[in-house]
Design a protein around this motif. Structure first.
Motif, PDB file in Angstrom:
ATOM      1  N   VAL A 136       0.871  -1.177   0.000  1.00  0.00           N
ATOM      2  CA  VAL A 136       0.000   0.000   0.000  1.00  0.00           C
ATOM      3  C   VAL A 136       0.905   1.223   0.000  1.00  0.00           C
ATOM      4  N   VAL A 137       0.614   2.156  -0.889  1.00  0.00           N
ATOM      5  CA  VAL A 137       1.375   3.399  -0.913  1.00  0.00           C
ATOM      6  C   VAL A 137       0.456   4.530  -0.488  1.00  0.00           C
ATOM      7  N   LEU A 138       0.832   5.209   0.571  1.00  0.00           N
ATOM      8  CA  LEU A 138       0.091   6.388   1.019  1.00  0.00           C
ATOM      9  C   LEU A 138       1.020   7.585   0.881  1.00  0.00           C
ATOM     10  N   ALA A 139       0.510   8.659   0.258  1.00  0.00           N
ATOM     11  CA  ALA A 139       1.360   9.840   0.108  1.00  0.00           C
ATOM     12  C   ALA A 139       0.521  11.089   0.268  1.00  0.00           C
ATOM     13  N   ASP A 140       1.173  12.147   0.733  1.00  0.00           N
ATOM     14  CA  ASP A 140       0.487  13.430   0.881  1.00  0.00           C
ATOM     15  C   ASP A 140       0.053  13.932  -0.487  1.00  0.00           C
ATOM     16  N   ALA A 141      -1.045  14.733  -0.498  1.00  0.00           N
ATOM     17  CA  ALA A 141      -1.535  15.299  -1.741  1.00  0.00           C
ATOM     18  C   ALA A 141      -0.519  16.291  -2.280  1.00  0.00           C
ATOM     19  N   THR A 142      -0.374  16.323  -3.602  1.00  0.00           N
ATOM     20  CA  THR A 142       0.570  17.262  -4.201  1.00  0.00           C
ATOM     21  C   THR A 142      -0.119  18.559  -4.597  1.00  0.00           C
ATOM     22  N   VAL A 143      -1.420  18.484  -4.865  1.00  0.00           N
ATOM     23  CA  VAL A 143      -2.159  19.683  -5.268  1.00  0.00           C
ATOM     24  C   VAL A 143      -3.047  20.101  -4.101  1.00  0.00           C
ATOM     25  N   THR A 144      -3.028  21.385  -3.801  1.00  0.00           N
ATOM     26  CA  THR A 144      -3.908  21.852  -2.725  1.00  0.00           C
ATOM     27  C   THR A 144      -5.245  22.239  -3.322  1.00  0.00           C
ATOM     28  N   ASN A 145      -6.280  21.529  -2.927  1.00  0.00           N
ATOM     29  CA  ASN A 145      -7.605  21.907  -3.397  1.00  0.00           C
ATOM     30  C   ASN A 145      -8.605  21.908  -2.252  1.00  0.00           C
ATOM     31  N   SER A 146      -8.076  21.851  -1.052  1.00  0.00           N
ATOM     32  CA  SER A 146      -8.976  21.843   0.092  1.00  0.00           C
ATOM     33  C   SER A 146      -8.713  23.093   0.934  1.00  0.00           C
ATOM     34  N   GLY A 200       8.438   9.210   6.988  1.00  0.00           N
ATOM     35  CA  GLY A 200       7.799  10.315   6.296  1.00  0.00           C
ATOM     36  C   GLY A 200       7.090   9.868   5.043  1.00  0.00           C
ATOM     37  N   SER A 201       6.243  10.730   4.521  1.00  0.00           N
ATOM     38  CA  SER A 201       5.512  10.438   3.295  1.00  0.00           C
ATOM     39  C   SER A 201       6.492  10.390   2.130  1.00  0.00           C
ATOM     40  N   PRO A 202       6.370   9.529   1.152  1.00  0.00           N
ATOM     41  CA  PRO A 202       5.337   8.516   0.998  1.00  0.00           C
ATOM     42  C   PRO A 202       5.573   7.305   1.903  1.00  0.00           C
ATOM     43  N   PHE A 203       4.486   6.732   2.363  1.00  0.00           N
ATOM     44  CA  PHE A 203       4.568   5.558   3.227  1.00  0.00           C
ATOM     45  C   PHE A 203       4.339   4.303   2.380  1.00  0.00           C
ATOM     46  N   TYR A 204       5.257   3.377   2.462  1.00  0.00           N
ATOM     47  CA  TYR A 204       5.112   2.094   1.774  1.00  0.00           C
ATOM     48  C   TYR A 204       4.785   1.047   2.834  1.00  0.00           C
ATOM     49  N   TYR A 257     -11.090   2.185   3.819  1.00  0.00           N
ATOM     50  CA  TYR A 257     -10.432   3.354   4.380  1.00  0.00           C
ATOM     51  C   TYR A 257      -9.628   4.115   3.332  1.00  0.00           C
ATOM     52  N   LEU A 258      -9.128   3.389   2.339  1.00  0.00           N
ATOM     53  CA  LEU A 258      -8.337   4.063   1.302  1.00  0.00           C
ATOM     54  C   LEU A 258      -9.188   5.045   0.515  1.00  0.00           C
ATOM     55  N   ASP A 259     -10.474   4.709   0.335  1.00  0.00           N
ATOM     56  CA  ASP A 259     -11.377   5.627  -0.371  1.00  0.00           C
ATOM     57  C   ASP A 259     -11.456   6.967   0.343  1.00  0.00           C
ATOM     58  N   ILE A 260     -11.545   6.904   1.668  1.00  0.00           N
ATOM     59  CA  ILE A 260     -11.644   8.138   2.456  1.00  0.00           C
ATOM     60  C   ILE A 260     -10.365   8.957   2.316  1.00  0.00           C
ATOM     61  N   ILE A 261      -9.226   8.276   2.335  1.00  0.00           N
ATOM     62  CA  ILE A 261      -7.950   8.996   2.184  1.00  0.00           C
ATOM     63  C   ILE A 261      -7.883   9.647   0.816  1.00  0.00           C
ATOM     64  N   ARG A 262      -8.354   8.887  -0.189  1.00  0.00           N
ATOM     65  CA  ARG A 262      -8.271   9.377  -1.564  1.00  0.00           C
ATOM     66  C   ARG A 262      -9.168  10.596  -1.808  1.00  0.00           C
ATOM     67  N   GLU A 263     -10.261  10.681  -1.035  1.00  0.00           N
ATOM     68  CA  GLU A 263     -11.250  11.732  -1.245  1.00  0.00           C
ATOM     69  C   GLU A 263     -10.641  13.131  -1.181  1.00  0.00           C
ATOM     70  N   TYR A 264      -9.605  13.299  -0.382  1.00  0.00           N
ATOM     71  CA  TYR A 264      -9.024  14.632  -0.199  1.00  0.00           C
ATOM     72  C   TYR A 264      -7.823  14.866  -1.109  1.00  0.00           C
ATOM     73  N   THR A 322      -2.687  10.324  -2.124  1.00  0.00           N
ATOM     74  CA  THR A 322      -2.467   9.096  -2.872  1.00  0.00           C
ATOM     75  C   THR A 322      -2.676   7.903  -1.943  1.00  0.00           C
ATOM     76  N   ALA A 323      -3.417   6.912  -2.430  1.00  0.00           N
ATOM     77  CA  ALA A 323      -3.576   5.673  -1.668  1.00  0.00           C
ATOM     78  C   ALA A 323      -3.769   4.565  -2.684  1.00  0.00           C
ATOM     79  N   GLU A 324      -2.737   3.741  -2.850  1.00  0.00           N
ATOM     80  CA  GLU A 324      -2.801   2.703  -3.864  1.00  0.00           C
ATOM     81  C   GLU A 324      -2.429   1.350  -3.270  1.00  0.00           C
ATOM     82  N   VAL A 325      -3.071   0.324  -3.771  1.00  0.00           N
ATOM     83  CA  VAL A 325      -2.740  -1.043  -3.338  1.00  0.00           C
ATOM     84  C   VAL A 325      -2.311  -1.829  -4.557  1.00  0.00           C
TER      85      VAL A 325
END
Lengths: 236, 129
Positions: free
Chosen positions: A109-119, A175-179, A199-206, A209-212
């Protein structure tokens, strides 16, 4: 004193001197290239480098000691069938405790901070320690046998903590990205993480990055620390 | 002759030094001060050869003695929380400048002598004609 002798001595001295200078240059270039302007910064940097070196030395000593122990154990159990069984038990327990490197099929699973600010709230756009905990729980729930996050093996004493603006796992900062890599039934792990509303869907919503991905033959390294106990006793 | 030996020593030393193992960061501070001390001794040696009062015993004992003494002083300073190595650097670098000045003067004198001699020869030749 003839000239030849003087020349030879001076040559030998220069030879020693240049060796020392070369060694010193190489050491300094490998340590750190940045020299800070302030004395206190330099002192702190020195301290960090010394500590790191000390840690590395101690760690390599520990590894050597473990190898030695393994060797002695093997020698002791060579001609003894009951001891051999015990040896096997120790090995199995070590695998369960996370004291050995293990391989097997699993997922990453790869979790990473968003690169584009849209929130409006930038806090939503970074991976928090809770996100990692939730993913790990999901993996454990799906029967993961060994989990590793950015090289930190999760064992029974591991904690995923939030320390201000960094996340620490096993007391080491990550630190991000988390593998997040887990060994277990590929279909179960993958299914648990990709199901609708996972849970990955919720992370992705904002926008994070959340990939399996299913990965065959993952190698998960052993726990770098040691598991000890002090207060608990066996209840008879 | 002497300078060929020095250059040869430097080149061989550099070649070997590049392939030497690195020392740990903790000791690099001591090595640095030893290098400064040794550098001072080498310049002192060159200066004294030019002044024709080179003594091998003094030179060799100075080379190793100064290096070891400066390492010990740096260690002591670290234990006492006084930056003694700064004093060592001031002394050694000051002496290095002195020795370099001696070397510089020696060669400038030699050079001016040569020029004056050649001028005299030219003057003689012109007067002959």
């Amino acid at each position: 004193m003839n000239k030849k002798q003087i020349a030879i001595t001076l040559g030998v001295m220069c030879f020693l001197l240049t060796i020392a200078i070369c060694v010193q240059l190489r050491t300094m270039s490998s340590a750190s290239s940045t020299v800070s302007q302030t004395l206190s910064d330099n002192g702190l940097r020195d301290e960090v480098l010394r500590m790191k070196e000390k840690y590395d030395n101690t760690y390599s000593e520990l590894e050597n000691a473990q190898k030695e122990l393994e060797k002695i154990r093997q020698e002791a159990t060579q001609n003894d069938s009951t001891a051999e069984a015990k040896e096997q038990e120790i090995r199995e327990n070590n695998i369960l405790l996370g004291n050995t490197d293990v391989t097997g099929d699993g997922v990453e699973v790869v979790l990473a901070d968003a690169t584009v600010t849209n929130s409006l709230n930038p806090s939503y756009q970074i991976i928090h320690f809770g996100d990692i905990q939730d993913v790990v729980n999901e993996l454990k729930n799906a029967g993961a046998e060994a989990i590793e996050i950015n090289g930190q093996r999760l064992v029974n004493t591991s904690a995923i903590t939030c320390e201000g603006n960094i996340i620490k796992i096993n007391g080491e900062r990550v630190g991000s990205p988390f593998y997040i890599r887990a060994i277990g039934s590929q279909s179960l792990l993958y299914g648990a993480l990709t199901r609708a509303g996972s849970y990955l869907d919720i992370i992705r919503e904002y926008g994070n990055t959340a990939e399996v991905t299913k990965v065959d033959d993952i190698t998960i390294s052993k726990y770098a620390g040691s598991i000890t106990y002090e207060y608990m006793k066996e209840d008879k | 002759m002497i300078f060929i030996a020095i250059v040869l020593g430097c080149i061989v030393g550099a070649l070997i030094g590049v392939n030497m193992p690195m020392i740990s960061y903790t000791y690099s501070g001591y090595l640095a001060i030893a290098i400064i001390a040794a550098l001072d001794s080498v310049f002192g040696g060159i200066a004294s050869t030019l002044k024709k009062n080179f003594d091998l015993k003094i030179f060799v004992s100075g080379f190793f003695g100064n290096a070891i003494l400066s390492i010990l002083l740096t260690y002591l300073g670290q234990k006492l929380n006084v930056d003694i190595y700064l004093a060592a650097i001031v002394v050694f670098v000051g002496r290095m400048f002195n020795n370099l000045a001696i070397i510089r003067r020696y060669y400038i004198d030699k050079w001016t002598e040569k020029r004056q001699k050649s001028k005299k020869v030219e003057v003689k030749e012109t007067t002959k004609k």
